[in-house]
Design an enzyme around this catalytic site. Structure first.
Site, PDB file in Angstrom:
ATOM      1  N   HIS A 443      59.573  66.608  19.357  1.00  0.00           N
ATOM      2  CA  HIS A 443      58.288  67.121  18.882  1.00  0.00           C
ATOM      3  C   HIS A 443      57.301  66.005  18.556  1.00  0.00           C
ATOM      4  CE1 HIS A 443      58.939  66.257  14.515  1.00  0.00           C
ATOM      5  NE2 HIS A 443      60.212  66.471  14.787  1.00  0.00           N
ATOM      6  N   CYS A 462      65.781  65.759  14.166  1.00  0.00           N
ATOM      7  CA  CYS A 462      65.048  65.965  15.420  1.00  0.00           C
ATOM      8  C   CYS A 462      64.428  64.655  15.894  1.00  0.00           C
ATOM      9  CB  CYS A 462      63.972  67.025  15.235  1.00  0.00           C
ATOM     10  SG  CYS A 462      64.655  68.693  15.069  1.00  0.00           S
TER      11      CYS A 462
END
Length: 551
Positions: A443, A462
């Protein structure tokens, strides 16, 4: 090459095999090939005696259904020990003798022991037991050279990769129908990376045998223009490692500065040409430490002995990078921020398929972060974390005044926390999804300053991308005439919307402290999570040969 390498590093095993077989000048394969089990002294009982042989095979294989079924279905005909099996037998013995080339436990792949068992066979029962012993040796070797020695999840819980183990019965059936040399040659990973790692390992073994790369550099930092014995030590190590041509200079000159920069680039360091503390720490690593990293990388390569995808995404956690690879070539690369070194924030390793990107995403806080970090803060101050909404199980926003945070524990907190879309959202303006049980994805991020750091382990698991828009354009290029315009139509609308990839893209989250370039240059990175140290210890415990320390 295989026989030569094994003769060099097996400390005489190949020569012992040749001696056992009567000697042959043409290498191990030629030494083994002429031997058949109908020649004295291997088999002293007359042939055929199918019943006795078959009974011995059935008894020896009884506890292994794959082996027992294989022989049962072929009417107990031999695979290795018959008069017509010399070529198949020789191919396997040569492969076993070369196990050290692949950094496999040599004690588990002892070709000489199999030859001795054949030589001692005096009855058909003995021959049947030798037959099954060779089948077991084949299956053990095939499993290890093709899919690895270790079970990843037993080494570190963050390695959640599924290793592609082949069916043992299918392996036997395929081998029986194939050219034995070709079949055995195709067992190790066929990806070019594996071949380059094997070559790098041989070079490092040679460096260790020669005594290493010379004395360590006795300095905390060295800069261009300096001179003296520490600079000489730096010069000598750079020459022996292949970064600097022959020179007698005692001055930290432009050539040494360029060599240091090249070394820094290959080791993930800031390439400023100054041999600072971090750079000298890497320069002073002995070749045996690099040998361990390459050996671990070979095992990891066997764990990923799968079709990676004509186009795929490769995230190397230790390199803090994400790359798009098309037909074996990197077509896009960007810096990445990965999971923190804190145990429960480390990014796991696995492979999956990216199916869509979500533009203008919201962020639903993972349960682990709520329990570990956010609930305690809300209990201390219900007004904390004002950028997050409290959401019930039906997706409705709940006023904070209606929630008594102190009444809940980490185990029974019934709400989610959600950050609405926007430029300050923790996920930035786009996230790239490959839905998985660990809620890991790539992301954007508003914290752009982190990408300027050399070490970038700061996330909760992440992977954050420095150039997410460019990453999106490349992914959309196969399905959009103008991928930039297609992406910005959604982005600029402010709508939270998914863009699906017409062709899902494989994603490989890996952890490589040693990896190569297309030209064979080995890059090294620091073991930020300690995973490779644990793998190396497990390999050593499994019998992979260790090498004495060298400079």
């Amino acid at each position: 090459m295989l026989a030569a390498a094994s003769r060099r590093f097996r400390h005489g095993t190949a020569l012992a095999l040749v001696a056992l077989l009567g000697g042959a000048p043409g290498g191990l394969a030629q030494a083994v090939a002429p031997v058949t089990l109908t020649q004295a002294p291997l088999i002293r009982a007359p042939l055929p005696a199918e019943a006795a042989f078959g009974q011995a095979v059935a008894a020896a294989a009884a506890e292994d259904e794959a082996v027992a079924g294989f022989y049962r279905d072929r009417g107990y005909r031999p695979l290795w020990t018959g008069a017509a099996d010399a070529g198949r037998r020789a191919a396997l013995l040569a492969a076993l003798d070369g196990a050290g080339l692949h950094a496999l436990p040599e004690g588990r792949h002892d070709a000489a022991a199999l030859v001795r068992q054949f030589q001692a066979a005096a009855t058909e029962g003995d021959r049947g037991r030798a037959e099954v012993a060779m089948t077991r040796a084949f299956l053990s070797y095939a499993r290890e050279v093709q899919s690895g020695i270790l079970t990843p999840g037993k080494i570190d819980k963050g390695i959640v990769r599924e290793v592609p183990l082949r069916d043992r019965r299918e392996q036997l059936d395929a081998f029986a129908a194939a050219d034995p040399v070709d079949f055995l040659r195709a067992l190790p990973p066929q990806h070019p990376e594996y071949a380059r790692l094997v070559k790098a390992r041989l070079a490092l073994l040679s460096a260790v045998e020669r005594g290493g790369w010379g004395p360590a550099v006795p300095a905390k930092a060295l800069r261009p223009g300096q001179q003296g014995q520490a600079v000489v030590a730096l010069r000598d190590r750079l020459m022996r490692m292949g970064y600097l041509g022959r020179t007698a200079t005692q001055i930290y000159d432009a050539a040494i500065q360029a060599a240091v920069q090249e070394f820094q680039f290959d080791h993930g360091l800031t390439a400023d040409g100054v041999a600072g503390e971090a750079t000298l720490a890497e320069i002073n690593q002995p070749p045996v430490a690099r040998l361990r990293a390459v050996t671990v990388a070979m095992e990891r390569e066997r764990w990923t002995n799968i079709e990676r995808g004509k186009r795929h995404i490769w995230v190397n956690l230790t390199d803090f990078s994400a790359k798009i690879v098309d037909d074996g070539k990197v077509t896009f690369a960007t810096r990445a921020v990965v999971g923190s070194t804190i145990a429960d924030k480390r990014t796991p390793e696995f492979s999956h398929r990216m199916t869509y990107m979500e533009v203008n995403p919201d962020w639903t806080v993972p349960p682990g972060i709520i329990r570990r970090d956010y609930l305690p803060r809300l209990q201390a101050n219900p007004g904390a974390l004002g950028h997050l909404q409290v959401v019930d199980s039906r997706g409705r926003v709940v006023p904070r005044s209606a929630v008594n945070f102190a009444a809940y524990t980490a185990g029974n907190f019934p709400y989610n926390l959600r950050q609405p879309p926007g430029p300050t959202n923790s996920l930035g303006r786009v996230k790239f999804m490959f839905p998985n049980p660990w809620s890991i994805y790539l992301h954007d991020t508003p914290e752009k300053h982190l990408f300027q750091r050399e070490s970038r382990a700061y996330s909760s698991g992440c992977v954050r991308l420095n150039d997410p828009f460019d990453f999106a354009y490349i992914l959309l290029a196969p399905q959009e005439a103008d991928p930039r315009a297609a992406f910005h139509r959604v982005l600029d609308s402010g709508r939270q919307e998914r863009i699906f990839l017409k062709e899902p893209v494989p994603v490989h989250l890996e952890y490589r402290t040693a990896f190569t370039t297309a030209k064979g240059r080995v890059n090294y990175r620091r073991d930020i999570y300690g995973r490779d140290a644990a793998i190396w210890q497990a390999l050593a415990d499994a019998g992979v040969a260790q090498v004495a320390e060298g400079g």
